[in-house]
Design a protein around this motif. Structure first.
Motif, PDB file in Angstrom:
ATOM      1  N   GLU A 160       0.845  -1.183   0.000  1.00 30.32           N
ATOM      2  CA  GLU A 160       0.000   0.000   0.000  1.00 30.32           C
ATOM      3  C   GLU A 160       0.885   1.240   0.000  1.00 30.32           C
ATOM      4  OE1 GLU A 160      -3.481   2.043   2.838  1.00 30.32           O
ATOM      5  OE2 GLU A 160      -3.020  -0.108   2.998  1.00 30.32           O
ATOM      6  N   ARG A 161       0.398   2.299  -0.606  1.00 26.87           N
ATOM      7  CA  ARG A 161       1.150   3.545  -0.629  1.00 26.87           C
ATOM      8  C   ARG A 161       1.280   4.100   0.786  1.00 26.87           C
ATOM      9  NH1 ARG A 161       1.864   7.835  -4.636  1.00 26.87           N
ATOM     10  NH2 ARG A 161       2.214   9.819  -3.568  1.00 26.87           N
ATOM     11  N   PRO A 162       2.472   4.521   1.181  1.00 25.53           N
ATOM     12  CA  PRO A 162       2.630   5.111   2.515  1.00 25.53           C
ATOM     13  C   PRO A 162       1.818   6.396   2.650  1.00 25.53           C
ATOM     14  CG  PRO A 162       4.777   4.617   1.517  1.00 25.53           C
ATOM     15  CD  PRO A 162       3.746   4.476   0.443  1.00 25.53           C
ATOM     16  N   THR A 163       1.453   6.704   3.879  1.00 25.97           N
ATOM     17  CA  THR A 163       0.802   7.978   4.139  1.00 25.97           C
ATOM     18  C   THR A 163       1.822   9.105   4.203  1.00 25.97           C
ATOM     19  OG1 THR A 163      -0.787   9.095   5.571  1.00 25.97           O
ATOM     20  CG2 THR A 163       0.880   7.761   6.661  1.00 25.97           C
ATOM     21  N   ALA A 164       3.102   8.759   4.421  1.00 29.46           N
ATOM     22  CA  ALA A 164       4.175   9.750   4.419  1.00 29.46           C
ATOM     23  C   ALA A 164       5.500   9.032   4.248  1.00 29.46           C
ATOM     24  CB  ALA A 164       4.184  10.557   5.714  1.00 29.46           C
ATOM     25  N   ILE A 165       6.456   9.688   3.592  1.00 26.50           N
ATOM     26  CA  ILE A 165       7.832   9.202   3.506  1.00 26.50           C
ATOM     27  C   ILE A 165       8.739  10.340   3.941  1.00 26.50           C
ATOM     28  CG2 ILE A 165       9.672   8.300   2.042  1.00 26.50           C
ATOM     29  CD1 ILE A 165       7.566   7.169   0.173  1.00 26.50           C
ATOM     30  N   LEU A 166       9.447  10.127   5.054  1.00 31.08           N
ATOM     31  CA  LEU A 166      10.437  11.073   5.551  1.00 31.08           C
ATOM     32  C   LEU A 166      11.809  10.583   5.115  1.00 31.08           C
ATOM     33  CD1 LEU A 166      11.426  13.429   7.375  1.00 31.08           C
ATOM     34  CD2 LEU A 166      11.322  11.812   9.294  1.00 31.08           C
ATOM     35  N   ALA A 167      12.576  11.425   4.414  1.00 29.62           N
ATOM     36  CA  ALA A 167      13.838  10.969   3.831  1.00 29.62           C
ATOM     37  C   ALA A 167      14.968  11.938   4.113  1.00 29.62           C
ATOM     38  CB  ALA A 167      13.687  10.778   2.321  1.00 29.62           C
ATOM     39  N   PHE A 168      16.141  11.356   4.345  1.00 32.49           N
ATOM     40  CA  PHE A 168      17.395  12.083   4.499  1.00 32.49           C
ATOM     41  C   PHE A 168      18.293  11.667   3.341  1.00 32.49           C
ATOM     42  CE2 PHE A 168      15.636  11.166   8.729  1.00 32.49           C
ATOM     43  CZ  PHE A 168      15.247  12.451   9.052  1.00 32.49           C
ATOM     44  N   ASP A 169      18.584  12.613   2.477  1.00 28.56           N
ATOM     45  CA  ASP A 169      19.214  12.343   1.187  1.00 28.56           C
ATOM     46  C   ASP A 169      20.565  13.059   1.131  1.00 28.56           C
ATOM     47  OD1 ASP A 169      19.030  11.244  -1.496  1.00 28.56           O
ATOM     48  OD2 ASP A 169      18.742  13.289  -2.209  1.00 28.56           O
ATOM     49  N   CYS A 170      21.637  12.324   0.939  1.00 33.03           N
ATOM     50  CA  CYS A 170      22.977  12.914   0.974  1.00 33.03           C
ATOM     51  C   CYS A 170      23.123  14.019  -0.069  1.00 33.03           C
ATOM     52  CB  CYS A 170      24.025  11.830   0.750  1.00 33.03           C
ATOM     53  SG  CYS A 170      25.727  12.426   0.885  1.00 33.03           S
ATOM     54  N   ILE A 171      23.792  15.105   0.312  1.00 32.26           N
ATOM     55  CA  ILE A 171      24.033  16.216  -0.602  1.00 32.26           C
ATOM     56  C   ILE A 171      24.747  15.751  -1.863  1.00 32.26           C
ATOM     57  CG2 ILE A 171      26.138  16.777   0.696  1.00 32.26           C
ATOM     58  CD1 ILE A 171      23.999  19.204  -1.413  1.00 32.26           C
TER      59      ILE A 171
END
Length: 393
Positions: free
Chosen positions: A321-332
């Motif tokens: 199922e599609r998440p209700t939210a995705i919190l991401a930390f993405d390297c510069i």
């Protein structure tokens, strides 16, 4: 239902997020209106270095009364628009579904690992006893990205967290590498970190991935200053010259784009973990984003298809199922690579379509490790979602 507004707001039935321009004189009030009335157990704020860092923390504490606030400065933001810059991004965890407690680490230069681990154990156990009906949990770490203490900190925290999965990001300062701050309540601090312990009714999936392939080219660090994360010699040669030779570049032309395109990694078990190069000094030394020491064997990696990999990983997170939210930390360095290869629009579009929110970091935390050149985060699903044991390939 998810609604995208013109100001970068992402409203969701469970986890709302929002964004506004860094120069918005009423940024906290704007974000509060977009997020809705709450009540909330936690507010996260990811601040462009262009924001009014003197005034905004106090304004946020005034607007979000009696709500824990955590956050940090960024090397770029991820909002409802995808990759973003010059903004303040907010994400809120509603009290209806989440309970949160925080641990402040005010001085990383005086880190006491046993005492910190013990404090985390006490809070984790207390939350488990107080909220036994909330079956899912994770820990969120935000840390000064120029402190050079992330490796020691994550190791200490892992000892106290036990089976609770941890993820996080290192605060940034664009590509200036001058000043990075962590937000804890109404105060911005340097050489500090904040940990949020989260229990929730919502199933969660903590993730970490990259798009790098190891090559047969290896090198040995033969002279280093581990305390400063500086490498002076590789293969008994000046570090920058030897690295440039191995990647086929002019040592006078090394730049963050070069480091993003030709990362070096350490093998741990069956997987390679990047030890990203931050910058080259005038004397030819190389400064790293994470721990480095003499005798370490580094493997040169080459990026595969960033867009294809991201598309597959995000699709996997949408199963079943599609998440209700995705919190991401993405390297510069991922953002810099996307710019260099002129795919930043495609990457940004994928992030936007999947509702990813977060920021570009000076490093990521995943379990007991401080890593580089990854995307690390947590996908949050509606209550009752049954997740597979393994993310689909």
């Amino acid at each position: 239902m998810r609604i995208f507004g013109g100001s970068g707001v992402v409203r969701d039935a469970i986890v709302p997020s929002a964004s506004t321009a860094a120069n918005d004189p009423n940024a906290a009030e704007t974000l509060s209106r977009q997020l809705g009335p709450g009540p909330f157990s936690l507010i996260m704020l990811f601040l462009s270095p262009a924001a009014d860092l003197e005034r905004l923390p106090a304004e946020a504490a005034r607007v979000f009364v009696d709500v824990p606030i955590v956050g940090c400065t960024t090397a770029g933001e991820i909002s409802g628009a995808g990759y973003d810059e010059g903004t303040v991004v907010a994400l809120a965890l509603p009290s209806e579904f989440f309970r949160v407690d925080t641990v402040t680490i005010p001085d990383l230069m005086r880190l006491d690992p046993p005492a910190l681990a013990a404090a985390v154990v006490r809070k984790r156990v207390a939350m488990a006893r107080q909220y036994p009906e909330l079956a899912h949990e994770f820990a969120l770490l935000l840390v000064d990205g120029l402190s050079q203490k992330e490796d020691e900190l994550t190791s200490a925290l892992a000892a106290g967290l036990g089976a609770m999965p941890m993820l996080g990001g290192s605060a940034g300062d664009g590509t200036r590498y001058a000043r990075t701050f962590v937000l804890d309540g109404g105060r911005l601090s340097r050489n500090a970190a904040v940990l949020a312990l989260v229990r929730t009714e919502c199933p969660v999936r903590v993730f970490n991935f990259d798009h790098l392939m190891p090559t047969e080219r290896r090198m040995v660090v033969t002279e280093a200053d581990p305390r400063r994360r500086v490498v002076r010699q590789i293969n008994a040669e000046p570090a920058a010259h030897e690295y440039a030779r191995l990647v086929g570049k002019d040592p006078q032309q090394l730049s963050p784009f070069t480091f993003a395109a030709h990362p070096v990694a350490v093998r741990m078990g069956t997987r390679h973990h990047v030890r990203a190069i931050r910058q080259v000094m005038d004397n030819g030394d190389l400064v790293f984003f994470s721990a480095i020491d003499e005798g370490v064997v580094l493997t040169i990696t080459e990026p595969a298809d960033m867009v294809g990999q991201l598309k597959r990983e995000l699709a996997g997170l949408c199963m079943p199922e599609r998440p209700t939210a995705i919190l991401a930390f993405d390297c510069i360095l991922r953002r810099l690579e996307a710019e260099e290869k002129q795919v930043i629009g495609r990457v940004s579009g994928l992030l936007r379509r999947h509702g990813v929110v977060g920021f570009s970091t000076y490093g990521e935390q995943f379990g007991p490790m401080h890593v580089n050149q990854t995307m690390t985060g947590v996908a949050i699903y509606p209550p009752g979602t049954v997740l597979p044991e393994k993310v689909p390939e």
